[in-house]
Design a protein around this motif. Sequence first.
Motif, PDB file in Angstrom:
ATOM      1  N   ASP A  78       0.836  -1.189   0.072  1.00  0.00           N
ATOM      2  CA  ASP A  78      -0.015   0.041   0.251  1.00  0.00           C
ATOM      3  C   ASP A  78       0.913   1.146  -0.046  1.00  0.00           C
ATOM      4  N   GLN A 111       4.057   3.977  -1.506  1.00  0.00           N
ATOM      5  CA  GLN A 111       4.140   4.580  -2.899  1.00  0.00           C
ATOM      6  C   GLN A 111       4.875   3.605  -3.699  1.00  0.00           C
ATOM      7  N   ARG A 128       0.634  -4.142   5.173  1.00  0.00           N
ATOM      8  CA  ARG A 128       0.936  -4.418   6.603  1.00  0.00           C
ATOM      9  C   ARG A 128      -0.068  -5.327   7.290  1.00  0.00           C
ATOM     10  N   LEU A 135       0.695  -8.904   5.948  1.00  0.00           N
ATOM     11  CA  LEU A 135       1.869  -9.395   6.589  1.00  0.00           C
ATOM     12  C   LEU A 135       2.842  -8.088   7.228  1.00  0.00           C
ATOM     13  N   ASP A 136       3.116  -8.256   8.702  1.00  0.00           N
ATOM     14  CA  ASP A 136       3.642  -7.544   9.430  1.00  0.00           C
ATOM     15  C   ASP A 136       5.220  -8.020   9.229  1.00  0.00           C
ATOM     16  N   CYS A 176       9.365  -3.763  -0.222  1.00  0.00           N
ATOM     17  CA  CYS A 176       8.785  -2.232  -0.189  1.00  0.00           C
ATOM     18  C   CYS A 176       8.308  -1.756   1.065  1.00  0.00           C
ATOM     19  N   ALA A 233       8.700  -0.411   4.680  1.00  0.00           N
ATOM     20  CA  ALA A 233       9.454   0.409   5.763  1.00  0.00           C
ATOM     21  C   ALA A 233       8.993   1.343   6.622  1.00  0.00           C
ATOM     22  N   VAL A 255      14.655  -2.648  -0.763  1.00  0.00           N
ATOM     23  CA  VAL A 255      14.851  -1.196  -1.209  1.00  0.00           C
ATOM     24  C   VAL A 255      15.374  -0.579  -0.018  1.00  0.00           C
ATOM     25  N   SER A 256      16.378   0.368  -0.254  1.00  0.00           N
ATOM     26  CA  SER A 256      17.153   1.141   0.404  1.00  0.00           C
ATOM     27  C   SER A 256      17.007   2.604   0.069  1.00  0.00           C
ATOM     28  N   THR A 257      17.848   3.459   0.736  1.00  0.00           N
ATOM     29  CA  THR A 257      18.006   4.841   0.614  1.00  0.00           C
ATOM     30  C   THR A 257      19.213   5.560   0.786  1.00  0.00           C
ATOM     31  N   TYR A 281      16.626   6.930  10.936  1.00  0.00           N
ATOM     32  CA  TYR A 281      16.076   6.285   9.887  1.00  0.00           C
ATOM     33  C   TYR A 281      17.358   5.754   9.220  1.00  0.00           C
ATOM     34  N   LYS A 283      18.048   1.565   8.141  1.00  0.00           N
ATOM     35  CA  LYS A 283      18.109   1.118   6.802  1.00  0.00           C
ATOM     36  C   LYS A 283      19.200   0.701   6.426  1.00  0.00           C
ATOM     37  N   THR A 285      17.304   4.121  -3.466  1.00  0.00           N
ATOM     38  CA  THR A 285      16.572   4.949  -4.197  1.00  0.00           C
ATOM     39  C   THR A 285      16.665   6.446  -3.309  1.00  0.00           C
ATOM     40  N   LEU A 315      11.476  10.182  -3.438  1.00  0.00           N
ATOM     41  CA  LEU A 315      10.367   9.581  -4.274  1.00  0.00           C
ATOM     42  C   LEU A 315       9.074  10.008  -4.362  1.00  0.00           C
TER      43      LEU A 315
HETATM   44  N1  LIG Z   1       9.689   7.818   0.110  1.00  0.00           N
HETATM   45  C1  LIG Z   1      11.184   8.378  -0.283  1.00  0.00           C
HETATM   46  O1  LIG Z   1      11.345   9.388  -0.541  1.00  0.00           O
HETATM   47  C2  LIG Z   1      12.075   7.259  -0.366  1.00  0.00           C
HETATM   48  C3  LIG Z   1      13.570   7.703  -0.422  1.00  0.00           C
HETATM   49  C4  LIG Z   1      14.411   6.876  -0.458  1.00  0.00           C
HETATM   50  C5  LIG Z   1      14.167   5.530  -0.319  1.00  0.00           C
HETATM   51  N2  LIG Z   1      12.889   5.246   0.316  1.00  0.00           N
HETATM   52  C6  LIG Z   1      12.714   3.747   0.363  1.00  0.00           C
HETATM   53  O2  LIG Z   1      11.771   3.042  -0.477  1.00  0.00           O
HETATM   54  C7  LIG Z   1      11.061   2.133  -0.030  1.00  0.00           C
HETATM   55  C8  LIG Z   1       9.592   2.431  -0.357  1.00  0.00           C
HETATM   56  O3  LIG Z   1       9.242   3.657   0.421  1.00  0.00           O
HETATM   57  P1  LIG Z   1       7.831   4.382  -0.068  1.00  0.00           P
HETATM   58  O4  LIG Z   1       8.319   5.830  -0.168  1.00  0.00           O
HETATM   59  O5  LIG Z   1       7.097   3.594  -0.852  1.00  0.00           O
HETATM   60  O6  LIG Z   1       7.371   4.295   1.588  1.00  0.00           O
HETATM   61  P2  LIG Z   1       5.828   4.230   1.937  1.00  0.00           P
HETATM   62  O7  LIG Z   1       4.809   4.788   0.946  1.00  0.00           O
HETATM   63  O8  LIG Z   1       5.967   4.925   3.382  1.00  0.00           O
HETATM   64  O9  LIG Z   1       5.463   2.639   2.322  1.00  0.00           O
HETATM   65  C9  LIG Z   1       6.064   1.864   3.167  1.00  0.00           C
HETATM   66  C10 LIG Z   1       5.018   0.901   3.451  1.00  0.00           C
HETATM   67  O10 LIG Z   1       5.538   0.059   4.408  1.00  0.00           O
HETATM   68  C11 LIG Z   1       4.269  -0.316   5.444  1.00  0.00           C
HETATM   69  N3  LIG Z   1       4.764  -0.895   6.673  1.00  0.00           N
HETATM   70  C12 LIG Z   1       5.308  -0.016   7.619  1.00  0.00           C
HETATM   71  N4  LIG Z   1       5.598  -0.777   8.533  1.00  0.00           N
HETATM   72  C13 LIG Z   1       5.232  -2.208   8.318  1.00  0.00           C
HETATM   73  C14 LIG Z   1       5.483  -3.091   8.730  1.00  0.00           C
HETATM   74  N5  LIG Z   1       5.785  -3.688  10.105  1.00  0.00           N
HETATM   75  N6  LIG Z   1       5.196  -4.519   8.161  1.00  0.00           N
HETATM   76  C15 LIG Z   1       4.670  -4.460   6.834  1.00  0.00           C
HETATM   77  N7  LIG Z   1       4.630  -3.195   6.295  1.00  0.00           N
HETATM   78  C16 LIG Z   1       4.898  -1.944   7.025  1.00  0.00           C
HETATM   79  C17 LIG Z   1       3.659   0.963   5.408  1.00  0.00           C
HETATM   80  O11 LIG Z   1       2.314   0.650   5.916  1.00  0.00           O
HETATM   81  P3  LIG Z   1       1.335   1.726   6.729  1.00  0.00           P
HETATM   82  O12 LIG Z   1       1.261   2.751   5.837  1.00  0.00           O
HETATM   83  O13 LIG Z   1       0.295   0.901   7.392  1.00  0.00           O
HETATM   84  O14 LIG Z   1       2.579   2.175   7.611  1.00  0.00           O
HETATM   85  C18 LIG Z   1       3.564   1.546   4.159  1.00  0.00           C
HETATM   86  O15 LIG Z   1       2.412   1.038   3.192  1.00  0.00           O
HETATM   87  C19 LIG Z   1      11.554   2.041   1.450  1.00  0.00           C
HETATM   88  O16 LIG Z   1      12.501   1.202   1.320  1.00  0.00           O
HETATM   89  C20 LIG Z   1      12.028   3.394   1.741  1.00  0.00           C
HETATM   90  O17 LIG Z   1      13.007   3.283   2.733  1.00  0.00           O
HETATM   91  C21 LIG Z   1      11.953   5.930   0.049  1.00  0.00           C
END
Ligand SMILES: NC(=O)c1ccc[n+]([C@@H]2O[C@H](COP(=O)([O-])OP(=O)(O)OC[C@H]3O[C@@H](n4cnc5c(N)ncnc54)[C@H](OP(=O)(O)O)[C@@H]3O)[C@@H](O)[C@H]2O)c1
Length: 300
Positions: A11, A13, A35, A38-39, A71, A73, A112-114, A138, A142, A162, A165
């Motif tokens: 769910d 991004q 989530r 699967l947690d 994905c 995090a 996926v990392s950052t 954070y 990561k 990445t 995002l």
């Molecule tokens: N966003 C950025 O700018 C950015 C930049 C660099 C790297 N990244 C990396 O890219 C990846 C994807 O990021 P994103 O932007 O798609 O993040 P996101 O939109 O915050 O999505 C992360 C998802 O992980 C879920 N989650 C949190 N805790 C969990 C758990 N214990 N078990 C299962 N699911 C869980 C969240 O669910 P809930 O909504 O219910 O909490 C959310 O749906 C991550 O690895 C992040 O570190 C992101």
Amino acid sequence: MSLALLVTGADGQLGAELLDAVRGGKDVFARGLNRKNLDVTDAFAVQDMVAGWERIVRSDNPDHRLVVVNCAAYTAVDAAEEDEETAFAVNAAGPALLATACARAGARLIQVSTDYVFPGNADRPYDVHDETGPQSAYGRTKLAGELAVREILPDASHVVRTAWLYGATGANFVKTMVRLEGERETVSVVDDQRGSPTWARDVAAGLLALAGSDVAPGVLHATNGGETTWHGFTQAIFEELGADPARVLTTTSDAFPRPAPRPAYSVLSPRAWDEAGLPPLQDWRSALAEAFGTEAHAFR
Ligand SMILES: NC(=O)c1ccc[n+]([C@@H]2O[C@H](COP(=O)([O-])OP(=O)(O)OC[C@H]3O[C@@H](n4cnc5c(N)ncnc54)[C@H](OP(=O)(O)O)[C@@H]3O)[C@@H](O)[C@H]2O)c1
């Protein structure tokens, strides 16, 4: 090569974009897990889920390649400063559990990392082997996740970093700026942090290509090309909205103190990605134009 993907954080991004990308793909079967399904911090649930998925896929399609794409995090960068324990559970212990389950199931893992794993003080793009040095909770969690995955599953894992995002699902910087453009005459945005704004759809396409490839295990960087500041990014967002970019004023990070320090420079080099023969991600500015062109409903 037929692929079976298990996508955690479905769910979020990136997870949502990846599942969208798979829908149009040939010979790719994907299961998305949010989530609730699967947690990733639940050791028993992770082992059970991956083993059960492997059994089901193998019973019908013994030749499919199994790839878990993590994905999920804890992405609340500021909140992590106060709650590193929870961030560690999701960003480090979770990937370790997934890697262990993948090892047992004979599956590959893409973690996926950052950019936050780097200190953020470079003056040229960070390469995959550059020294890490996270400056925030954070980033530390990561990085711990990266190291755990590479240690547990060295021959069958990729870490894909990445940055910056944005996508159609969930909250992000682009949506915030679109809202502020409608609410305010001017907005002030920092111009002392440089990075590469990155469309989640382009990263999703890259992850799909990687999952189906024979690229050697290891660390890769995947962002849109080029670089700018948050100020420059916002001006481009205004341009896409047909608004005057001069309404975007500059400010500095000092004016916006945050619990977690932001990297001043977090451009990631695509060298390893390109040398692996993976499809290059387009320049950030053309990606933004395409995002507004194809997903206007999400951003406007
Ligand atoms: N966003 C950025 O700018 C950015 C930049 C660099 C790297 N990244 C990396 O890219 C990846 C994807 O990021 P994103 O932007 O798609 O993040 P996101 O939109 O915050 O999505 C992360 C998802 O992980 C879920 N989650 C949190 N805790 C969990 C758990 N214990 N078990 C299962 N699911 C869980 C969240 O669910 P809930 O909504 O219910 O909490 C959310 O749906 C991550 O690895 C992040 O570190 C992101």
